[in-house]
Design a protein around this motif. Structure first.
Motif, PDB file in Angstrom:
ATOM      1  N   ASP A  36       0.828  -1.204   0.000  1.00 12.40           N
ATOM      2  CA  ASP A  36       0.000   0.000   0.000  1.00 12.40           C
ATOM      3  C   ASP A  36       0.865   1.258   0.000  1.00 12.40           C
ATOM      4  O   ASP A  36       0.562   2.224  -0.691  1.00 12.40           O
ATOM      5  N   LYS A  37       1.954   1.249   0.758  1.00  8.40           N
ATOM      6  CA  LYS A  37       2.857   2.399   0.799  1.00  8.40           C
ATOM      7  C   LYS A  37       3.519   2.610  -0.549  1.00  8.40           C
ATOM      8  O   LYS A  37       3.643   3.741  -1.023  1.00  8.40           O
ATOM      9  N   VAL A  38       3.934   1.518  -1.175  1.00  9.88           N
ATOM     10  CA  VAL A  38       4.573   1.614  -2.485  1.00  9.88           C
ATOM     11  C   VAL A  38       3.588   2.153  -3.514  1.00  9.88           C
ATOM     12  O   VAL A  38       3.930   3.019  -4.324  1.00  9.88           O
ATOM     13  N   LYS A  42       4.068   5.558  -5.641  1.00 13.67           N
ATOM     14  CA  LYS A  42       4.041   5.540  -7.106  1.00 13.67           C
ATOM     15  C   LYS A  42       3.037   6.558  -7.638  1.00 13.67           C
ATOM     16  O   LYS A  42       3.298   7.279  -8.600  1.00 13.67           O
ATOM     17  N   GLU A  43       1.882   6.604  -6.995  1.00 15.81           N
ATOM     18  CA  GLU A  43       0.836   7.535  -7.422  1.00 15.81           C
ATOM     19  C   GLU A  43       1.288   8.987  -7.227  1.00 15.81           C
ATOM     20  O   GLU A  43       1.099   9.826  -8.103  1.00 15.81           O
ATOM     21  N   GLN A  44       1.909   9.273  -6.080  1.00 13.84           N
ATOM     22  CA  GLN A  44       2.386  10.631  -5.807  1.00 13.84           C
ATOM     23  C   GLN A  44       3.471  11.044  -6.793  1.00 13.84           C
ATOM     24  O   GLN A  44       3.483  12.190  -7.273  1.00 13.84           O
ATOM     25  N   ILE A  45       4.371  10.126  -7.118  1.00 17.30           N
ATOM     26  CA  ILE A  45       5.426  10.439  -8.083  1.00 17.30           C
ATOM     27  C   ILE A  45       4.826  10.672  -9.458  1.00 17.30           C
ATOM     28  O   ILE A  45       5.209  11.613 -10.165  1.00 17.30           O
ATOM     29  N   SER A  49       3.070  15.106  -7.037  1.00 22.85           N
ATOM     30  CA  SER A  49       2.833  15.672  -5.715  1.00 22.85           C
ATOM     31  C   SER A  49       3.839  15.180  -4.662  1.00 22.85           C
ATOM     32  O   SER A  49       3.820  15.654  -3.535  1.00 22.85           O
ATOM     33  N   TYR A  50       4.727  14.259  -5.031  1.00 18.36           N
ATOM     34  CA  TYR A  50       5.697  13.732  -4.072  1.00 18.36           C
ATOM     35  C   TYR A  50       6.795  14.755  -3.830  1.00 18.36           C
ATOM     36  O   TYR A  50       7.390  15.285  -4.763  1.00 18.36           O
ATOM     37  N   LYS A  51       7.046  15.057  -2.573  1.00 16.24           N
ATOM     38  CA  LYS A  51       8.087  16.006  -2.193  1.00 16.24           C
ATOM     39  C   LYS A  51       9.111  15.284  -1.331  1.00 16.24           C
ATOM     40  O   LYS A  51       8.768  14.582  -0.390  1.00 16.24           O
TER      41      LYS A  51
END
Length: 66
Positions: A36-38, A42-45, A49-51
């Motif tokens: 779930d974390k991965v 992946k979705e944020q990247i 939106s991934y910082k």
């Protein structure tokens, strides 16, 4: 008089103990929780939106080098 020098094909390996992950705040997770974390990362990247937390990353690198 010169004597023969004996040689062998023995390789010396230095055994190193595995680093203790508990000092880094790393803990074991359930397999589904890890997936779930991965997926979330992946979705944020993918959507941009991934910082990266530069302070936390620099601290982890510094600790690893010590």
């Amino acid at each position: 008089m010169i004597s023969k020098v004996q040689t062998s094909n023995v390789a010396y390996l230095q055994q190193s103990a595995p680093k203790d992950d508990s000092s880094k705040g790393v803990s074991k997770t359930e397999k589904s929780e890890g997936i779930d974390k991965v997926s979330a990362l992946k979705e944020q990247i993918a959507n941009g939106s991934y910082k990266v937390d530069l302070a936390k990353t620099a601290q982890a690198v510094a600790e690893e080098l010590i």
